[in-house]
Scaffold this motif. Structure first.
Motif, short mmCIF file in Angstrom:
data_model
loop_
_atom_site.label_atom_id
_atom_site.label_comp_id
_atom_site.label_asym_id
_atom_site.label_seq_id
_atom_site.Cartn_x
_atom_site.Cartn_y
_atom_site.Cartn_z
N PRO A 4 54.18 50.84 41.32
CA PRO A 4 53.28 50.15 40.39
C PRO A 4 52.42 49.10 41.07
N ALA A 5 52.99 48.41 42.04
CA ALA A 5 52.21 47.40 42.76
C ALA A 5 51.11 48.08 43.58
N ARG A 6 51.45 49.22 44.20
CA ARG A 6 50.43 49.95 44.98
C ARG A 6 49.32 50.46 44.08
N ASP A 7 49.69 50.97 42.90
CA ASP A 7 48.68 51.46 41.96
C ASP A 7 47.76 50.34 41.50
N ALA A 8 48.34 49.18 41.20
CA ALA A 8 47.53 48.04 40.77
C ALA A 8 46.59 47.60 41.89
N LEU A 9 47.11 47.58 43.12
CA LEU A 9 46.28 47.20 44.27
C LEU A 9 45.17 48.22 44.48
N ARG A 11 43.78 50.05 42.13
CA ARG A 11 42.77 49.85 41.07
C ARG A 11 41.86 48.67 41.40
N VAL A 12 42.47 47.57 41.89
CA VAL A 12 41.67 46.39 42.25
C VAL A 12 40.71 46.75 43.38
N ARG A 15 37.92 48.92 42.08
CA ARG A 15 36.95 48.15 41.28
C ARG A 15 36.05 47.32 42.19
N TRP A 89 33.33 41.88 41.51
CA TRP A 89 34.29 41.98 40.42
C TRP A 89 33.58 41.95 39.07
#
Length: 196
Positions: A4-9, A11-12, A15, A89
């Motif tokens: 989950p942390a990798r996925d969030a990173l 996505r960031v 973006r 951003w």
């Protein structure tokens, strides 16, 4: 690192990458339009390009000064990088209507082609054309197209079959816009309504 942390990173990072591309595209288009706007059609010969040449020299000088400042004070690179990341951003911020798929789309892409033509004709008036920034300001003043940028409006108009020119000159300023000559002809139904 957990998934989950990798996925969030990811996505960031995605973006920021999309936002960086948008910021670069918008800034380069704006600067190119500013340089082109220096052209004087009322002069002849080499004098017609003197304005763009001076503006290009000013941009080069500004770039050189920024490079010198950063070399003299490397800590300024952190401020420039932070400013770029903030702009990226913000530029990649999802539009409010992306989350709600059920809501009807607003603005020119969902509008009736005759309504789009009438809107553009009204905004053009007796001028040679209208800049997309003016169309966008008009729409957003009426609660339409919130969160849109000029590039998005351009793609929506082109999807409606409205030609957008890269350089439309209105009030001495050159930018993306719709020229009076490119306005689509009224539909037969609208022409009949006018005649009645």
């Amino acid at each position: 690192m957990k998934r989950p942390a990798r996925d969030a990173l990811a996505r960031v990072a995605g973006r920021l990458a999309r936002g960086s591309e948008l910021v670069w595209q918008r800034r380069s288009e704006a600067l190119a339009a500013w340089v082109r706007a220096g052209r004087r059609d009322d002069l002849t010969g080499w004098r017609t390009v003197l304005g763009p040449a001076v503006r290009l020299a000013l941009l080069g000088t500004a770039g050189w000064l920024v490079a010198r400042l950063v070399r003299a004070r490397p800590v300024l690179m952190w401020a420039l990088a932070a400013g770029w990341l903030i702009a990226a951003w913000r530029a990649s911020r999802p539009a409010p209507d992306e989350d709600a798929e059920d809501e009807p789309e607003q603005g020119p892409a969902a509008a009736d082609p005759d309504a789009v033509r009438q809107l553009l004709a009204g905004l053009i008036g007796d001028r040679p054309g209208v800049h997309l920034s003016a169309v966008l300001a008009h729409l957003q003043g009426r609660g339409l197209g919130e969160g849109w940028e000029v590039a998005e409006l351009r793609s929506r108009l082109e999807a409606q079959g409205v030609p957008v020119r890269r350089s439309v000159k209105v009030a001495g300023r050159v930018a993306y816009g719709v020229h009076r000559d490119d306005l689509p002809a009224p539909s037969p139904g609208e022409a009949a309504d006018r005649a009645a």
